[in-house]
Design a protein around this motif. Structure first.
Motif, PDB file in Angstrom:
ATOM      1  N   LEU A 170       0.833  -1.212  -0.159  1.00 38.80           N
ATOM      2  CA  LEU A 170      -0.081   0.003  -0.103  1.00 38.80           C
ATOM      3  C   LEU A 170       0.780   1.434  -0.002  1.00 38.80           C
ATOM      4  CD1 LEU A 170      -2.657  -1.341   2.729  1.00 38.80           C
ATOM      5  CD2 LEU A 170      -2.882  -0.954   0.120  1.00 38.80           C
ATOM      6  N   PRO A 171       0.313   2.386  -0.449  1.00 38.64           N
ATOM      7  CA  PRO A 171       1.416   3.575  -0.601  1.00 38.64           C
ATOM      8  C   PRO A 171       1.547   4.403   0.628  1.00 38.64           C
ATOM      9  CG  PRO A 171      -0.940   3.975  -1.265  1.00 38.64           C
ATOM     10  CD  PRO A 171      -1.008   2.508  -1.100  1.00 38.64           C
ATOM     11  N   THR A 172       2.662   4.886   0.556  1.00 36.75           N
ATOM     12  CA  THR A 172       2.999   5.882   1.501  1.00 36.75           C
ATOM     13  C   THR A 172       3.471   7.101   0.851  1.00 36.75           C
ATOM     14  OG1 THR A 172       4.585   6.003   3.430  1.00 36.75           O
ATOM     15  CG2 THR A 172       5.568   5.099   1.603  1.00 36.75           C
ATOM     16  N   GLY A 173       3.735   8.138   1.987  1.00 36.16           N
ATOM     17  CA  GLY A 173       4.088   9.462   1.435  1.00 36.16           C
ATOM     18  C   GLY A 173       4.404  10.605   2.308  1.00 36.16           C
ATOM     19  N   THR A 174       4.138  11.619   2.159  1.00 37.70           N
ATOM     20  CA  THR A 174       4.297  12.762   3.186  1.00 37.70           C
ATOM     21  C   THR A 174       2.722  12.845   3.908  1.00 37.70           C
ATOM     22  OG1 THR A 174       6.071  13.777   2.021  1.00 37.70           O
ATOM     23  CG2 THR A 174       4.901  15.131   3.758  1.00 37.70           C
ATOM     24  N   ALA A 175       2.904  12.798   5.499  1.00 44.50           N
ATOM     25  CA  ALA A 175       1.773  13.167   6.019  1.00 44.50           C
ATOM     26  C   ALA A 175       1.105  14.607   5.671  1.00 44.50           C
ATOM     27  CB  ALA A 175       1.848  12.844   7.438  1.00 44.50           C
ATOM     28  N   SER A 176      -0.202  14.585   5.516  1.00 40.61           N
ATOM     29  CA  SER A 176      -0.806  15.776   5.240  1.00 40.61           C
ATOM     30  C   SER A 176      -1.063  16.543   6.628  1.00 40.61           C
ATOM     31  CB  SER A 176      -2.253  15.668   4.546  1.00 40.61           C
ATOM     32  OG  SER A 176      -3.216  15.048   5.534  1.00 40.61           O
ATOM     33  N   MET A 177      -0.876  15.918   7.716  1.00 37.77           N
ATOM     34  CA  MET A 177      -1.082  16.483   9.017  1.00 37.77           C
ATOM     35  C   MET A 177      -0.177  15.830  10.028  1.00 37.77           C
ATOM     36  SD  MET A 177      -4.989  15.346   9.591  1.00 37.77           S
ATOM     37  CE  MET A 177      -5.108  15.837   7.719  1.00 37.77           C
TER      38      MET A 177
END
Length: 444
Positions: A170-177
């Motif tokens: 499943l995808p990961t990335g930069t948290a929006s908060m």
């Protein structure tokens, strides 16, 4: 003569019936009102910002080849929601037996993740994935869940009985908060990129509420900055006792060092447990030996890294600006881990790489980036009144379309009224005309 009269009579009957048909068909078609839509308007909230990437591997197996890989996210919904999903899903293929199934479940939060998972999920669905899906996965729910605190848990259910190591990612990335709003965990405990479709409420501005009620520290991250890019064709394995250390440039006083990310770390095909990297962070003090003789500011371990994926170390709000930091890493698991050697051209000045406490050769340095951020204290928003759950109307309870004519003729005394369109009126006039003309001919 009789044949001629019969043809005229037949024509008059046809004209009359055609006129009547136009009266009723035109009245109903042009004046019908559309039924109200059944589905409510929604607002999509995201756990991530910017692009996403491969990161949350669920293909972790125990000694019995059962899959134990999980990833979860805890969030506090300010409004009811009826759907959630993931922007992409990666999986193996059936041709080589690496395709797999995974379950996405939603639990009401009860004190801790462990206690929450002991209860029955409020929603759960298992899907099978054969190959990568760049369109992602969406999970509509039968009932809209009310506002409240929840956990989305994803787990791979396909084991490794065949020895082919089936996988779901499943995808990961930069948290929006900030972590005060969404908490991530599981065997793959990185940021989980997902979205939630909330029922729109004009009174709500923030559909994700803080997990707690105390004043919170909010971290706003800048864009990641690459120091050394990848591109080398040789992989360097960190053996027992080997250390890989990064000396930062001076961090600006008004910033925090929030993340250090190795752009690609191989595990020599190990995508199960055991490829671990421990780290310890020190304030730089003159030289390497003197620096590591002090107590580290923070330390930790990234467990079960997967082959050739980026490895991110999240320092949260522990590394305040105004100084340089030495970040010392080492292999801490039973399986291999290392780095792809960078061409060795620094894109940022005053950074340095050490291998086994000595300046690393130009051809034995990893590709890596860093992220800065600002930290502010804010009061949590006041809780909003919990909206009532939305129930999707059943077909038999859906209101029928309103087909009342927009304009009606005056009641003619017979108890009925209707509207006559121009087309229908012309048809009736034609009937009357031919009727009068035929009558006159018959008299003559």
């Amino acid at each position: 003569m009789k044949k001629h009269l019969f043809q005229k009579a037949l024509f008059l009957v046809f004209a009359f019936l055609f006129g009547v048909f136009l009266v009723f068909s035109q009245a109903s078609v042009v004046t019908a009102k559309q039924a109200e839509p059944v589905d409510p308007e929604t607002v999509r909230g995201y756990s991530y910002t910017g692009s996403y990437r491969v990161g949350n591997w669920l293909s972790t197996f125990d000694e019995n080849n059962q899959c134990i890989g999980t990833t979860y996210a805890i969030f506090n919904a300010a409004a009811p929601f009826n759907q959630f999903g993931f922007p992409a899903v990666w999986a193996g293929v059936s041709d080589n037996g690496t395709d797999a199934s995974f379950t996405a479940s939603v639990y009401a939060f009860i004190e801790t993740p462990e206690r929450s998972f002991e209860a029955e999920p409020v929603f759960s669905e298992t899907i099978h994935q054969n190959g990568d899906n760049s369109y992602g996965a969406i999970f509509p729910m039968e009932k809209t869940l009310p506002a409240g605190k929840y956990i989305i848990l994803c787990s791979q259910v396909t084991g490794n009985e065949s020895g082919t190591k089936p996988y779901i990612v499943l995808p990961t990335g930069t948290a929006s908060m900030n972590e005060a709003y969404i908490e991530f965990g599981g065997t793959a405990d990185g940021v989980l990129c997902f979205f939630v479709d909330f029922i729109k409420d004009p009174a709500i501005e923030d559909y994700f509420l803080p997990l707690g009620t105390k004043q919170i520290e909010v971290i706003t991250r800048d864009e990641a900055v690459i120091v050394l890019d990848t591109g080398g064709s040789e992989a360097h394995r960190l053996g027992d006792g080997d250390t890989l250390a990064i000396l930062t440039a001076a961090i600006p006083e008004d910033k925090y060092l929030t993340d250090l990310t190795f752009l690609s770390m191989p595990t020599w095909s190990n995508n199960g447990p055991g490829s671990n990297l421990s780290y310890a962070v020190y304030v730089w003090n003159t030289n390497y030996p003197k620096t590591v003789s002090e107590e580290p500011l923070t330390s930790g371990e990234i467990k079960d890294h997967h082959d050739n994926q980026a490895l991110n170390i999240n320092f949260k709000n522990t590394l305040k600006g105004g100084v340089r930091y030495l970040i010392v890493t080492r292999s801490s698991g039973t399986m291999a881990i290392g780095f792809w050697q960078s061409p060795g051209t620094f894109q940022q000045s005053n950074w340095k790489v050490y291998l086994n406490e000595k300046t690393a050769p130009k051809d034995q340095m990893p590709g890596f980036s860093y992220t800065l951020g600002t930290v502010t204290l804010v009061d949590p928003p006041q809780p909003t009144e919990t909206p009532a759950p939305f129930e999707t109307p059943s077909p038999e309870n859906t209101p029928a379309p309103d087909i009342t004519p927009k304009e009606t003729a005056e009641n003619n005394g017979s108890g009925c009224s209707t509207s006559i369109t121009p087309t229908a009126g012309i048809a009736l006039l034609a009937v009357l005309f031919f009727s009068q003309r035929t009558h006159k001919k018959q008299r003559h």
